[in-house]
Design a protein around this motif. Structure first.
Motif, PDB file in Angstrom:
ATOM      1  N   LEU A  54       0.853  -1.188   0.000  1.00 25.08           N
ATOM      2  CA  LEU A  54       0.000   0.000   0.000  1.00 25.08           C
ATOM      3  C   LEU A  54       0.890   1.240   0.000  1.00 25.08           C
ATOM      4  O   LEU A  54       1.747   1.361  -0.860  1.00 25.08           O
ATOM      5  CB  LEU A  54      -0.974  -0.030   1.175  1.00 25.08           C
ATOM      6  N   ASP A  55       0.714   2.141   0.970  1.00 25.91           N
ATOM      7  CA  ASP A  55       1.588   3.318   1.011  1.00 25.91           C
ATOM      8  C   ASP A  55       2.724   3.129   2.013  1.00 25.91           C
ATOM      9  O   ASP A  55       3.449   4.070   2.340  1.00 25.91           O
ATOM     10  CB  ASP A  55       0.797   4.580   1.341  1.00 25.91           C
ATOM     11  N   GLY A  56       2.915   1.903   2.508  1.00 27.36           N
ATOM     12  CA  GLY A  56       3.953   1.599   3.483  1.00 27.36           C
ATOM     13  C   GLY A  56       4.813   0.439   3.023  1.00 27.36           C
ATOM     14  O   GLY A  56       5.221   0.389   1.856  1.00 27.36           O
ATOM     15  N   GLN A  89       3.144  -5.354   8.741  1.00 22.60           N
ATOM     16  CA  GLN A  89       3.051  -4.246   7.797  1.00 22.60           C
ATOM     17  C   GLN A  89       3.211  -2.945   8.576  1.00 22.60           C
ATOM     18  O   GLN A  89       2.796  -2.856   9.736  1.00 22.60           O
ATOM     19  CB  GLN A  89       1.698  -4.232   7.071  1.00 22.60           C
ATOM     20  N   VAL A  91       2.938   1.494   8.022  1.00 21.93           N
ATOM     21  CA  VAL A  91       2.486   2.589   7.173  1.00 21.93           C
ATOM     22  C   VAL A  91       3.033   3.896   7.733  1.00 21.93           C
ATOM     23  O   VAL A  91       3.310   4.003   8.937  1.00 21.93           O
ATOM     24  CB  VAL A  91       0.940   2.658   7.067  1.00 21.93           C
ATOM     25  N   PRO A  92       3.182   4.911   6.887  1.00 21.42           N
ATOM     26  CA  PRO A  92       3.704   6.192   7.359  1.00 21.42           C
ATOM     27  C   PRO A  92       2.660   6.938   8.191  1.00 21.42           C
ATOM     28  O   PRO A  92       1.469   6.612   8.140  1.00 21.42           O
ATOM     29  CB  PRO A  92       4.019   6.944   6.061  1.00 21.42           C
ATOM     30  N   SER A  95      -1.315   7.926   7.273  1.00 19.63           N
ATOM     31  CA  SER A  95      -1.780   7.021   6.224  1.00 19.63           C
ATOM     32  C   SER A  95      -3.270   6.735   6.390  1.00 19.63           C
ATOM     33  O   SER A  95      -3.748   6.533   7.501  1.00 19.63           O
ATOM     34  CB  SER A  95      -1.001   5.710   6.291  1.00 19.63           C
ATOM     35  N   PRO A  96      -4.011   6.670   5.286  1.00 23.51           N
ATOM     36  CA  PRO A  96      -5.416   6.300   5.384  1.00 23.51           C
ATOM     37  C   PRO A  96      -5.605   4.815   5.757  1.00 23.51           C
ATOM     38  O   PRO A  96      -6.709   4.403   6.094  1.00 23.51           O
ATOM     39  CB  PRO A  96      -5.957   6.579   3.981  1.00 23.51           C
ATOM     40  N   HIS A  97      -4.526   4.043   5.720  1.00 28.06           N
ATOM     41  CA  HIS A  97      -4.602   2.612   6.031  1.00 28.06           C
ATOM     42  C   HIS A  97      -4.299   2.315   7.501  1.00 28.06           C
ATOM     43  O   HIS A  97      -4.322   1.160   7.906  1.00 28.06           O
ATOM     44  CB  HIS A  97      -3.639   1.825   5.138  1.00 28.06           C
ATOM     45  N   ALA A  98      -4.002   3.349   8.277  1.00 28.85           N
ATOM     46  CA  ALA A  98      -3.718   3.161   9.702  1.00 28.85           C
ATOM     47  C   ALA A  98      -5.030   2.993  10.457  1.00 28.85           C
ATOM     48  O   ALA A  98      -6.057   3.545  10.080  1.00 28.85           O
ATOM     49  CB  ALA A  98      -2.949   4.362  10.242  1.00 28.85           C
ATOM     50  N   VAL A 119       2.007   2.043  12.729  1.00 30.40           N
ATOM     51  CA  VAL A 119       2.161   3.386  12.188  1.00 30.40           C
ATOM     52  C   VAL A 119       3.551   3.885  12.572  1.00 30.40           C
ATOM     53  O   VAL A 119       3.898   3.940  13.756  1.00 30.40           O
ATOM     54  CB  VAL A 119       1.074   4.343  12.716  1.00 30.40           C
ATOM     55  N   GLU A 123       9.224   8.560   8.017  1.00 32.52           N
ATOM     56  CA  GLU A 123       9.292   7.794   6.769  1.00 32.52           C
ATOM     57  C   GLU A 123      10.377   6.716   6.824  1.00 32.52           C
ATOM     58  O   GLU A 123      10.745   6.157   5.808  1.00 32.52           O
ATOM     59  CB  GLU A 123       9.567   8.738   5.590  1.00 32.52           C
TER      60      GLU A 123
END
Length: 173
Positions: A54-56, A89, A91-92, A95-98, A119, A123
């Motif tokens: 994803l974004d991570g 996993q 994420v930064p 992130s919308p996935h946190a 989270v 970065e």
């Protein structure tokens, strides 16, 4: 926690998967043993693969360690081999996935669902931190030397309630 670090940036994953082998030197093993309340940390290494997710990032790998702990029953030191897997996993921040927790809200837990991603604070991903964290999770909080069992049986004295009262009454009364 420890001074031992191995940092990769999320931007580094734009070029593809990163594979690393981590193994602290003898001085770092000694510091880690002290921080983890181990008698000694004789060996510790891990092979990790970090790939975009994803974004991570997704961190997968294995570790092995040789630790010396104190038996909770005999108080003797003993050596133990540990091996484990790492799969998580990250994420930064933002992130919308946190997993978003709002104050006062209830969280429903599904034990069969995968863990939410960690989270990151920035970065950067400190792979050594995640390796040590997994070792800590796999350490037995009540270590026992192999073959040792805790066997305690309290002394049982059968006294009637009247015998106890007689001792409280005292002699001559």
């Amino acid at each position: 926690m420890s001074d031992w670090k191995h940092v990769i940036r999320l931007a580094d994953l734009a070029r593809g998967t990163v594979s690393v082998r981590l193994e602290p030197d003898a001085e770092t093993l000694g510091k880690l043993a002290k921080e983890l309340n181990l008698e000694a940390l004789l060996a510790f290494s891990g092979k990790l693969t970090v790939r975009p997710w994803l974004d991570g990032a997704e961190i997968l790998g294995r570790y092995s360690a040789r630790v010396v702990q104190i038996c909770g029953v005999t108080l003797d030191p003993f050596e133990e081999e540990l091996e484990g897997e790492i799969a998580l996993q990250v994420v930064p921040p933002g992130s919308p996935h946190a997993l978003i927790e709002s104050e006062g809200s209830e969280i429903s837990l599904d034990l069969d669902a995968p863990d939410p991603p960690d989270v990151l604070e920035s970065e950067e991903i400190d792979l050594a931190h995640y390796l040590v964290e997994q070792l800590v999770l796999d350490l037995d909080p009540f270590p026992r030397k192999p073959g040792v069992a805790f066997d305690y049986t309290p002394a049982v004295t059968e006294e009637s309630p009247f015998a106890v009262l007689k001792t409280l009454k005292g002699d001559g009364e």
